[in-house]
Design an enzyme around this catalytic site. Structure first.
Site, PDB file in Angstrom:
ATOM      1  N   GLN A 176     -14.658  14.974   7.122  1.00 29.78           N
ATOM      2  CA  GLN A 176     -14.331  15.360   5.704  1.00 29.78           C
ATOM      3  C   GLN A 176     -13.787  14.458   4.685  1.00 29.78           C
ATOM      4  O   GLN A 176     -13.309  14.689   3.813  1.00 29.78           O
ATOM      5  CB  GLN A 176     -13.234  16.430   6.071  1.00 29.78           C
ATOM      6  CG  GLN A 176     -13.714  17.632   6.737  1.00 29.78           C
ATOM      7  CD  GLN A 176     -14.732  18.575   6.348  1.00 29.78           C
ATOM      8  OE1 GLN A 176     -15.440  18.432   5.139  1.00 29.78           O
ATOM      9  NE2 GLN A 176     -15.560  19.399   7.057  1.00 29.78           N
ATOM     10  N   HIS A 198     -24.548  16.138   6.469  1.00 32.36           N
ATOM     11  CA  HIS A 198     -24.788  17.116   5.827  1.00 32.36           C
ATOM     12  C   HIS A 198     -23.372  17.568   5.148  1.00 32.36           C
ATOM     13  O   HIS A 198     -23.449  18.603   4.284  1.00 32.36           O
ATOM     14  CB  HIS A 198     -25.186  18.295   6.842  1.00 32.36           C
ATOM     15  CG  HIS A 198     -24.112  18.858   7.704  1.00 32.36           C
ATOM     16  ND1 HIS A 198     -23.735  19.977   7.535  1.00 32.36           N
ATOM     17  CD2 HIS A 198     -23.983  18.250   9.004  1.00 32.36           C
ATOM     18  CE1 HIS A 198     -22.771  20.366   8.540  1.00 32.36           C
ATOM     19  NE2 HIS A 198     -22.990  19.282   9.423  1.00 32.36           N
ATOM     20  N   CYS A 316     -17.616  25.815  12.963  1.00 38.92           N
ATOM     21  CA  CYS A 316     -18.227  25.307  14.582  1.00 38.92           C
ATOM     22  C   CYS A 316     -17.567  26.081  15.470  1.00 38.92           C
ATOM     23  O   CYS A 316     -17.890  26.181  16.536  1.00 38.92           O
ATOM     24  CB  CYS A 316     -18.122  23.949  14.676  1.00 38.92           C
ATOM     25  SG  CYS A 316     -18.878  23.045  13.426  1.00 38.92           S
TER      26      CYS A 316
END
Lengths: 372, 386
Positions: A176, A198, A316
């Site tokens: 991040q 991504h 996730c």
């Protein structure tokens, strides 16, 4: 529909799609083949490694391409572990692709320590220092929390490491952070660093592990010996090309300022309602964690989804009940239940964000009325 | 010839209707073996599957073992019922060293020219002479079963693979199973299906309070039940508005009681519309506040014409979990998605409600309107066993 779950994934830059096509349909040659077309692609991969290193701001070391952050994190931890009287130190705020590997190490009889988070989502540095010893083999922390946006002071951790366990390997999960904040990899002397395409408008299924000195690593899978022997498997050339294409389009500083403004606009709109509490963390402007008193965060997300898409936390781990990270910050259960995560990208407009904020406000008001 | 000899149980008890049960049983086997090549024959008291591809035998056994009404499957060899033929086959039997054995002859065909005990003795002697194994009539390691049937055929087999028992599916009427997404309701459905009840399912969802994943989970559970019930109709009713109205207008401790009474009313309407003769729930006495005797009484009070079957009423949770695992639903049942019963959950649900109090609470609702609206938006999903 306004998409505000960019910490889960970002839309891919349309301009980079052509890279996928080009390196899948035209210049598709196996980068490990001995003929010249293959070798040219091999060299192309090396060029991408250099581009990545430049963006990371590192002078030395190597890039190992992986299928994404989960694989890179697994390689960082399992690839650096060694038998013997070693200790492994993680923060409680880690992504499941680190945390669950750590738990697995522990189950296999290794000495693993977890450092708690402060109420502001920071690694508890005093506790971290107390957890380290000469036996520490690996310290693994997340640069920017995927749940709260809290930023870890990696230079401070490096100072502690140098003082207590200078030989310990320092891994930073930078998923991040890469292409989002100014990095301090070099000054914090990070040994191993994870990134994923991504999360910065690249394709899914591609990531990388930066390693300062390859000697600390061992391969964890077996095969053709690609990626210097550390990650066997045919190189995902098209994915890698699209990843670096996306990376090069990003002006980290300009995007950071833009997102800071977007965040401020949203915070201003949502501040109209006192029962919306924004989690006060020092960190990345890209991620905002907040709670909507009196309602269930999940319900709010589903009610909103035709107008604004927001997230619950780590996509996730959304298949698991509870929220380990907010719990470790000593946040009470009802606040956790009413928490959501909003995350931006720099290509959204101020009007869009304002509109999203108003929609969130009105949806919250409606839901509160229905459940109160 | 290698065949599968199928034994069925309680059908014997059915006297004059026996042929109907046998027909249903054969039909259910045919549905289960759709797409396979084979021949199915009925030989009074046994069904025989012949002429199948032997490389697919395990698959066929696995599918047939899920047909309710069968108690056992035997992988057998078939002969004409002639003493010489049977003897010459038995002459080829070689037993594993150290294993005791016995021969068990069942002479259903009384026209066979030798009585069971005498024939057992002769065949036992043949095996004894060819093998270095002991005879043990009471606790043998190996039993050589010789089943002499009316169709002038004899079947020899060693082992009976246990099946589920029960009665053939669709011979016991049709019922509507309230399928929540938890562990209990699929097990309740399985148990009633085992008694021959054709199952349709009813699920209540509360989007956006419950997720699309929770609904998908229920569809998956219904799909898992099709392994036993071949095809299931799933009626899905949105319960959101009803729950909101209860929440706004009724005392919070009655939330679940009123919810369940409305669910029952909707279930009965669906049964009436679709010709279903019973409501089935996964309730187990005392498991939660809404499953006390008083709660069940209050819930039942709204049902006017149908029985409510609660096959798990006296089961412990551990026993239910055990069956859930056996029928393959457990893994899905424990996925952590909220169902509508957990939305607006009161802190202290009433444990001993009364009909009068429940009716008083309901007087604040326009029940007819709410129920009709919910029924109008019913979604029907047909789930095939493919």
């Amino acid at each position: 529909m306004i998409y505000l779950d960019n910490a889960a994934t970002t839309p891919m830059f349309r301009d980079c799609l052509s890279e996928i096509e080009k390196y899948s349909c035209e210049n598709f040659y196996n980068a490990s083949a001995i003929y010249s077309k293959g070798f040219e692609n091999f060299k192309l991969l090396d060029e991408q490694r250099e581009k990545l290193k430049k963006k990371l701001g590192v002078k030395q070391g190597e890039i190992i391409f992986t299928s994404g952050a989960t694989e890179a994190n697994n390689l960082a931890i399992l690839g650096t572990m060694r038998n013997g009287d070693n200790e492994y130190v993680f923060s409680m705020g880690e992504h499941p692709s680190v945390y669950n590997v750590a738990r697995n190490l522990e189950e296999k009889g290794n000495k693993v320590k977890f450092v708690s988070l402060t109420e502001k989502g920071q690694v508890n540095y005093a506790e971290l220092e107390a957890s380290l010893s000469e036996k520490t083999r690996l310290i693994s922390v997340m640069y920017v929390s995927n749940e709260t946006g809290a930023k870890t002071d990696i230079k401070r951790i490096n100072d502690i490491r140098k003082r207590v366990c200078p030989k310990a390997i320092f891994h930073v999960d930078g998923v991040q952070a890469f292409c989002k904040i100014e990095l301090e990899i070099e000054s914090a002397e990070v040994d191993v660093f994870t990134l994923s395409a991504h999360k910065f408008h690249g394709p899914k299924g591609v990531g990388a592990l930066y390693v300062r000195d390859k000697k600390v690593l061992k391969n964890i899978n077996f095969g053709g010996g690609q990626e210097f022997g550390y990650r066997s498997g045919t190189e995902n050339l098209s994915g890698i090309m699209a990843m670096t294409c996306a990376m090069e389009k990003i002006d980290v500083k300009a995007n950071y300022d833009k997102v800071k403004t977007l965040r401020q606009i949203l915070v201003e709109v949502l501040s109209q309602d006192d029962s919306i509490k924004i989690l006060d963390v020092e960190g990345s402007p890209y991620i905002l964690s907040m709670s909507f008193s009196g309602v269930n965060g999940e319900t709010l997300i589903r009610m909103l989804e035709n107008d604004v898409v927001i997230g619950l936390g780590s996509a996730c781990s959304s298949k698991k009940a509870g929220n380990r990270i907010l719990e470790s910050m000593s946040i009470d259960k009802s606040t956790i239940k009413s928490s959501v995560r909003i995350s931006f990208n720099a290509y959204q407009t101020e009007d869009e964000i304002k509109d999203a904020g108003e929609k969130i406000l009105s949806c919250y008001k409606d839901l509160k009325r229905r459940v109160s | 010839m290698n065949v599968l000899l199928l034994k069925y149980g309680e059908l014997f008890l059915k006297g004059g209707n026996r042929h109907l049960f046998e027909k249903a049983l054969m039909n259910n086997i045919k549905i289960k073996l759709d797409g396979y090549d084979y021949k199915l024959i009925n030989t009074q008291g046994r069904l025989v599957i012949q002429n199948y591809n032997e490389s697919l035998e395990d698959e066929i056994v696995d599918r047939v073992a899920k047909v309710f009404g069968l108690i056992g499957i035997c992988r057998a060899v078939e002969f004409d019922s002639s003493i010489d033929e049977i003897k010459s086959y038995v002459d080829t039997i070689r037993l594993e060293k150290g294993k005791s054995f016995k021969v068990s002859v069942n002479r259903a065909d009384k026209a066979f020219p030798m009585i069971s005990t005498e024939f057992s003795k002769i065949l036992g002697e043949v095996i004894f002479n060819n093998n270095d194994n002991k005879v043990d009539l009471y606790n043998p390691d190996v039993t050589v079963n010789v089943d002499i049937r009316f169709n002038k055929k004899t079947y020899i087999y060693y082992k009976i693979e246990k099946c589920l028992g029960g009665l053939p599916y669709k011979t016991g009427g049709k019922g509507l199973l309230l399928l929540s997404g938890g562990i209990d309701s699929p097990v309740a459905g399985f148990m009633m299906a085992k008694r021959g009840v054709e199952i349709e399912c009813l699920h209540f969802h509360s989007y956006p309070y419950t997720s699309l994943q929770a609904k998908e989970k229920v569809i998956k559970l219904a799909k898992e039940l099709t392994a036993y019930c071949d095809r299931i109709k799933l009626h899905v009713i949105s319960f959101t508005k009803i729950q909101e109205h209860i929440h706004m207008n009724c005392s919070s401790e009655f939330m679940i009681t009123i919810m369940r009474r409305i669910m029952m009313r909707i279930a009965e309407r669906i049964c009436e519309k679709n010709g279903l003769g019973a409501i089935i729930t996964g309730e187990s006495l005392g498991q939660v506040a809404s499953q006390t005797m008083q709660s069940m009484t209050v819930t039942n009070a709204v049902i006017e014409n149908l029985p409510v079957f609660r096959p798990l009423v006296a089961f412990d949770k551990e026993d239910i979990i055990e069956i859930s695992k056996q029928i393959g639903c457990f893994e899905t049942s424990i996925l952590p998605y909220e169902d509508c019963c957990t939305v607006f959950l009161p802190k202290n649900p009433v444990i001993k409600p009364t009909v009068q109090k429940a009716e008083y609470e309901e007087s604040f609702l326009n029940l007819e309107l709410l129920i009709n609206e919910a029924l109008q938006e019913e979604e029907l999903i047909v789930i095939e066993n493919k």
